[in-house]
Design an enzyme around this catalytic site. Sequence first.
Site, PDB file in Angstrom:
ATOM      1  CG  ASP A   1       7.431   8.835  35.088  1.00  0.00           C
ATOM      2  OD1 ASP A   1       8.504   8.889  34.467  1.00  0.00           O
ATOM      3  OD2 ASP A   1       6.323   8.901  34.538  1.00  0.00           O
ATOM      4  CG  HIS A   2       8.718  12.784  33.869  1.00  0.00           C
ATOM      5  ND1 HIS A   2       9.573  13.327  32.935  1.00  0.00           N
ATOM      6  CD2 HIS A   2       8.003  11.851  33.208  1.00  0.00           C
ATOM      7  CE1 HIS A   2       9.387  12.745  31.764  1.00  0.00           C
ATOM      8  NE2 HIS A   2       8.439  11.837  31.905  1.00  0.00           N
TER       9      HIS A   2
ATOM     10  CD  GLU B   1       4.165  11.918  32.792  1.00  0.00           C
ATOM     11  OE1 GLU B   1       3.888  10.914  33.464  1.00  0.00           O
ATOM     12  OE2 GLU B   1       4.874  11.879  31.794  1.00  0.00           O
TER      13      GLU B   1
ATOM     14  CG  HIS C   1       4.852  13.345  28.508  1.00  0.00           C
ATOM     15  ND1 HIS C   1       5.714  14.291  29.000  1.00  0.00           N
ATOM     16  CD2 HIS C   1       5.450  12.150  28.719  1.00  0.00           C
ATOM     17  CE1 HIS C   1       6.788  13.693  29.504  1.00  0.00           C
ATOM     18  NE2 HIS C   1       6.643  12.397  29.345  1.00  0.00           N
TER      19      HIS C   1
ATOM     20  CG  HIS D   1      10.141   9.457  28.791  1.00  0.00           C
ATOM     21  ND1 HIS D   1       9.661   9.950  29.991  1.00  0.00           N
ATOM     22  CD2 HIS D   1      11.240   8.731  29.102  1.00  0.00           C
ATOM     23  CE1 HIS D   1      10.447   9.542  30.972  1.00  0.00           C
ATOM     24  NE2 HIS D   1      11.415   8.805  30.461  1.00  0.00           N
TER      25      HIS D   1
ATOM     26  CG  ASN E   1       8.089   5.965  30.880  1.00  0.00           C
ATOM     27  OD1 ASN E   1       8.820   4.987  31.013  1.00  0.00           O
ATOM     28  ND2 ASN E   1       8.355   7.118  31.448  1.00  0.00           N
TER      29      ASN E   1
END
Length: 343
Positions: free
Chosen positions: A95-96, A169, A212, A252, A274
Amino acid sequence: MPIATPEVYNEMLDRAKAGKFAYPAINVTSTQTLHAALRGFAEAESDGIIQISTGGAEFLGGQYAKDMVTGSVALAEFAHIVGEKYPVTVALHTDHCPKDKLDGYVRPLLEVSRKRVEAGLNPLFQSHMWDGSAETLADNLAIGQELLAQATGAKIILEVEITPTGGEEDGVSHEINDSLYTTVDDALRTAEALGLGEKGRYLLAASFGNVHGVYKPGNVVLRPELLKDLQEGVSAKYGKPAGSQPFDFVFHGGSGSSAEEIATALENGVVKMNLDTDTQYAFTRPVVDHVFRNYDGVLKVDGEVGSKKTYDPRTWGKAAEAGMAKRVTEACANLRSTGTRIK
């Protein structure tokens, strides 16, 4: 085939696009949350995506060394072994990853998979994410071009985030404001830099108000219909047939989204969504319940001995796994992936 080969991963994404469903992409931070995700997919008869963030990878690497590559490689290898027991196919994804962590995370993992492919094996991960949303779009796409070429050479799909997702995040944060909406011009510049498949396949995390975490109603305004504008704008520019969807979108900040918002996103080309905040809570909530109901047994109150059966990690761990697995099955239902597993 519990862990998707590059060919099967492409097939999974193609099936999702054609069937107007998406795969839940579940963030994991331990072998136990990995099992919870696999169990949820199996119970829903859905294939899926399991992903590890930079913070998750660091946590997996152990608090003594805190090495992201060690943590992510170890969990991926573990998934290749235990995944054999689950009757579904999953892809492994990171992920990110912002610019300052590329050299300590995505680039070394790409090298791991490159060496595997050269030896006649499949890559360890099936996709990696480059999060350049904190950079200028020009710099974001320039790095994206470099990483896409490397990923394609290792039979890996790249995910790119071209504009910000709100909230925070793993140290990447953006304000909740009008910059959280990708424009058609942003999409056109992305297609020009990264192509539409001829330079390698990529997933696109476009922004339509995504944030997020979970916020109370009214704080976040999602506009998933914007994704249709991006698809149509690029299709018109490149002479694609009416109704075609050149991008494979990623949703997201999906925790807490309404059924209507999710449905609109699926209709407009989202193939991956996600989930982290909701599954974290679903994992932790049963543990808290167990502790509250067994306070005197979990703790050695007033000099007593407590109860080993209640503080044994296996006792509350089973409840945590079941709670998270249930939330994963709910995600599969929301994203229409239930019952779609590759036989």
